[in-house]
Design a protein around this motif. Structure first.
Motif, PDB file in Angstrom:
ATOM      1  N   LYS A  17     -15.823 -14.107  -1.875  1.00 29.97           N
ATOM      2  CA  LYS A  17     -14.677 -14.487  -2.710  1.00 29.97           C
ATOM      3  C   LYS A  17     -13.422 -14.655  -1.862  1.00 29.97           C
ATOM      4  O   LYS A  17     -13.246 -14.016  -0.835  1.00 29.97           O
ATOM      5  CB  LYS A  17     -14.418 -13.410  -3.772  1.00 29.97           C
ATOM      6  CG  LYS A  17     -15.567 -13.182  -4.732  1.00 29.97           C
ATOM      7  CD  LYS A  17     -15.761 -14.361  -5.648  1.00 29.97           C
ATOM      8  CE  LYS A  17     -16.833 -14.041  -6.679  1.00 29.97           C
ATOM      9  NZ  LYS A  17     -17.134 -15.217  -7.537  1.00 29.97           N
ATOM     10  N   LYS A  18     -12.552 -15.527  -2.341  1.00 23.93           N
ATOM     11  CA  LYS A  18     -11.238 -15.706  -1.723  1.00 23.93           C
ATOM     12  C   LYS A  18     -10.244 -14.787  -2.410  1.00 23.93           C
ATOM     13  O   LYS A  18     -10.237 -14.719  -3.651  1.00 23.93           O
ATOM     14  CB  LYS A  18     -10.784 -17.154  -1.848  1.00 23.93           C
ATOM     15  CG  LYS A  18      -9.387 -17.416  -1.291  1.00 23.93           C
ATOM     16  CD  LYS A  18      -8.982 -18.868  -1.458  1.00 23.93           C
ATOM     17  CE  LYS A  18      -7.576 -19.109  -0.930  1.00 23.93           C
ATOM     18  NZ  LYS A  18      -7.174 -20.535  -1.055  1.00 23.93           N
ATOM     19  N   ILE A  19      -9.454 -14.075  -1.610  1.00 19.57           N
ATOM     20  CA  ILE A  19      -8.465 -13.187  -2.212  1.00 19.57           C
ATOM     21  C   ILE A  19      -7.108 -13.385  -1.549  1.00 19.57           C
ATOM     22  O   ILE A  19      -7.007 -13.759  -0.376  1.00 19.57           O
ATOM     23  CB  ILE A  19      -8.883 -11.698  -2.118  1.00 19.57           C
ATOM     24  CG1 ILE A  19      -8.953 -11.233  -0.662  1.00 19.57           C
ATOM     25  CG2 ILE A  19     -10.204 -11.467  -2.810  1.00 19.57           C
ATOM     26  CD1 ILE A  19      -7.817 -10.317  -0.302  1.00 19.57           C
ATOM     27  N   THR A  20      -6.063 -13.145  -2.323  1.00 23.38           N
ATOM     28  CA  THR A  20      -4.707 -13.146  -1.796  1.00 23.38           C
ATOM     29  C   THR A  20      -4.034 -11.847  -2.187  1.00 23.38           C
ATOM     30  O   THR A  20      -4.019 -11.487  -3.368  1.00 23.38           O
ATOM     31  CB  THR A  20      -3.892 -14.330  -2.321  1.00 23.38           C
ATOM     32  OG1 THR A  20      -4.488 -15.551  -1.852  1.00 23.38           O
ATOM     33  CG2 THR A  20      -2.456 -14.265  -1.819  1.00 23.38           C
ATOM     34  N   LEU A  21      -3.508 -11.161  -1.186  1.00 21.10           N
ATOM     35  CA  LEU A  21      -2.722  -9.943  -1.437  1.00 21.10           C
ATOM     36  C   LEU A  21      -1.252 -10.342  -1.371  1.00 21.10           C
ATOM     37  O   LEU A  21      -0.803 -10.947  -0.395  1.00 21.10           O
ATOM     38  CB  LEU A  21      -3.042  -8.883  -0.376  1.00 21.10           C
ATOM     39  CG  LEU A  21      -4.511  -8.481  -0.253  1.00 21.10           C
ATOM     40  CD1 LEU A  21      -4.675  -7.418   0.841  1.00 21.10           C
ATOM     41  CD2 LEU A  21      -5.058  -7.978  -1.574  1.00 21.10           C
ATOM     42  N   GLU A  22      -0.534  -9.992  -2.432  1.00 21.87           N
ATOM     43  CA  GLU A  22       0.859 -10.391  -2.532  1.00 21.87           C
ATOM     44  C   GLU A  22       1.786  -9.304  -2.004  1.00 21.87           C
ATOM     45  O   GLU A  22       1.515  -8.108  -2.166  1.00 21.87           O
ATOM     46  CB  GLU A  22       1.213 -10.687  -3.994  1.00 21.87           C
ATOM     47  CG  GLU A  22       0.378 -11.769  -4.644  1.00 21.87           C
ATOM     48  CD  GLU A  22       0.734 -13.162  -4.172  1.00 21.87           C
ATOM     49  OE1 GLU A  22      -0.011 -14.104  -4.508  1.00 21.87           O
ATOM     50  OE2 GLU A  22       1.744 -13.320  -3.460  1.00 21.87           O
ATOM     51  N   CYS A  23       2.875  -9.734  -1.372  1.00 20.96           N
ATOM     52  CA  CYS A  23       3.893  -8.799  -0.901  1.00 20.96           C
ATOM     53  C   CYS A  23       5.258  -9.451  -1.077  1.00 20.96           C
ATOM     54  O   CYS A  23       5.469 -10.587  -0.605  1.00 20.96           O
ATOM     55  CB  CYS A  23       3.675  -8.447   0.562  1.00 20.96           C
ATOM     56  SG  CYS A  23       4.956  -7.356   1.238  1.00 20.96           S
ATOM     57  N   SER A  24       6.159  -8.748  -1.739  1.00 28.03           N
ATOM     58  CA  SER A  24       7.503  -9.258  -1.943  1.00 28.03           C
ATOM     59  C   SER A  24       8.525  -8.161  -1.674  1.00 28.03           C
ATOM     60  O   SER A  24       8.291  -7.004  -2.009  1.00 28.03           O
ATOM     61  CB  SER A  24       7.682  -9.751  -3.387  1.00 28.03           C
ATOM     62  OG  SER A  24       6.855 -10.853  -3.637  1.00 28.03           O
ATOM     63  N   GLN A  25       9.644  -8.566  -1.075  1.00 27.37           N
ATOM     64  CA  GLN A  25      10.735  -7.617  -0.854  1.00 27.37           C
ATOM     65  C   GLN A  25      12.051  -8.238  -1.303  1.00 27.37           C
ATOM     66  O   GLN A  25      12.243  -9.446  -1.187  1.00 27.37           O
ATOM     67  CB  GLN A  25      10.791  -7.180   0.627  1.00 27.37           C
ATOM     68  CG  GLN A  25      10.811  -8.300   1.628  1.00 27.37           C
ATOM     69  CD  GLN A  25      12.162  -8.667   2.164  1.00 27.37           C
ATOM     70  OE1 GLN A  25      13.192  -8.085   1.788  1.00 27.37           O
ATOM     71  NE2 GLN A  25      12.194  -9.624   3.074  1.00 27.37           N
ATOM     72  N   THR A  26      12.926  -7.371  -1.806  1.00 29.66           N
ATOM     73  CA  THR A  26      14.198  -7.840  -2.367  1.00 29.66           C
ATOM     74  C   THR A  26      15.369  -7.409  -1.509  1.00 29.66           C
ATOM     75  O   THR A  26      16.517  -7.420  -1.970  1.00 29.66           O
ATOM     76  CB  THR A  26      14.366  -7.288  -3.800  1.00 29.66           C
ATOM     77  OG1 THR A  26      14.342  -5.858  -3.756  1.00 29.66           O
ATOM     78  CG2 THR A  26      13.274  -7.795  -4.721  1.00 29.66           C
ATOM     79  N   MET A  27      15.114  -7.044  -0.270  1.00 31.18           N
ATOM     80  CA  MET A  27      16.171  -6.546   0.606  1.00 31.18           C
ATOM     81  C   MET A  27      16.734  -7.629   1.524  1.00 31.18           C
ATOM     82  O   MET A  27      17.626  -7.345   2.328  1.00 31.18           O
ATOM     83  CB  MET A  27      15.611  -5.386   1.442  1.00 31.18           C
ATOM     84  CG  MET A  27      15.214  -4.192   0.578  1.00 31.18           C
ATOM     85  SD  MET A  27      14.333  -2.907   1.468  1.00 31.18           S
ATOM     86  CE  MET A  27      12.686  -3.626   1.556  1.00 31.18           C
TER      87      MET A  27
END
Lengths: 114, 112
Positions: A17-27
């Motif tokens: 399977k193809k997977i994407t791990l998300e990461c977001s920062q608001t700094m």
């Protein structure tokens, strides 16, 4: 308090399977990192970004890829997951106090590939 | 030989004890020394950092660096159950997070 978010926190998927791990920062941090953490092992850097459109591989070889199209977003993708990819993936960012070794980590994405 | 050695423990102490956590390293070029704390199922958070040699104190925590012995320590006074976590040491050559070298982490349990 650090504002860096990872989704999903836990993921169990089948091989291939193809997977994407998300990461977001608001700094507004320019530098972002992906680390891999396995039991009994040190943290290993697998991807690093200096800023938008700037990425490089880390010290530990990884079959994953990353992109940095926006400052706040640094997703990690595995095109075809395998059991050897089972691990904890930690996203981090650093800002003006970068020289002190200060990294802000997300809570991690624990990936299990069956 | 690893660049940074850290005993993974586990270390178990009673509440109120003084805890000593240590790392040794081999490369004298390291300049910045960090201690991170990681609670179960969370990401690490920076506890303290020290530049070059000397001591640094923050509340119940004291970080020590002995560059002549290539040895760093973290002391926790009056330990609390909330201090139960894994403590990771990290070091860098030139204050650049791109080159952080991490220890294995020491698992600490403070028992009430």
């Amino acid at each position: 308090e650090a504002d860096i978010y990872q989704t999903p926190r836990y993921l169990v998927i089948g091989t291939g399977k193809k997977i994407t791990l998300e990461c977001s920062q608001t700094m507004g941090h320019d530098k972002m990192y992906w680390y891999q953490q396995d039991p009994g092992m040190e943290l290993h850097l697998i991807h690093y970004s200096y800023g938008v459109n700037s990425t490089e591989k880390g010290d530990l070889s990884s079959e994953s890829t990353v992109s940095r199209i926006r400052t706040e977003h640094f997703p990690l993708t595995l095109e075809s997951a395998r059991p050897s990819h089972t691990s904890q993936y930690l996203c981090a960012s650093s800002g003006p106090r970068d020289h002190t070794g200060e990294l802000f980590f997300g809570e991690g994405s624990r990936l299990t590939v069956l | 030989q690893k660049e940074v050695e850290q005993d993974p423990g586990p270390l178990s102490v009673p509440e109120g004890a003084i805890v000593s956590l240590n790392c040794t390293y081999s490369n004298s070029a390291f300049q910045y020394f960090m201690w991170y704390r990681q609670y179960s199922r969370k990401g690490p958070e920076l506890l303290m950092y020290t530049y070059s040699s000397g001591n640094k104190e923050d509340g119940r925590f004291t970080a020590q660096v002995d560059k002549s012995s290539k040895y760093i320590s973290l002391f926790i006074r009056d330990s609390q159950p909330s201090d139960s976590a894994t403590y990771l040491c990290a070091m860098s050559y030139a204050g650049n997070n791109r080159k952080l070298i991490w220890g294995l982490g020491t698992s600490l349990a403070v028992n009430p």
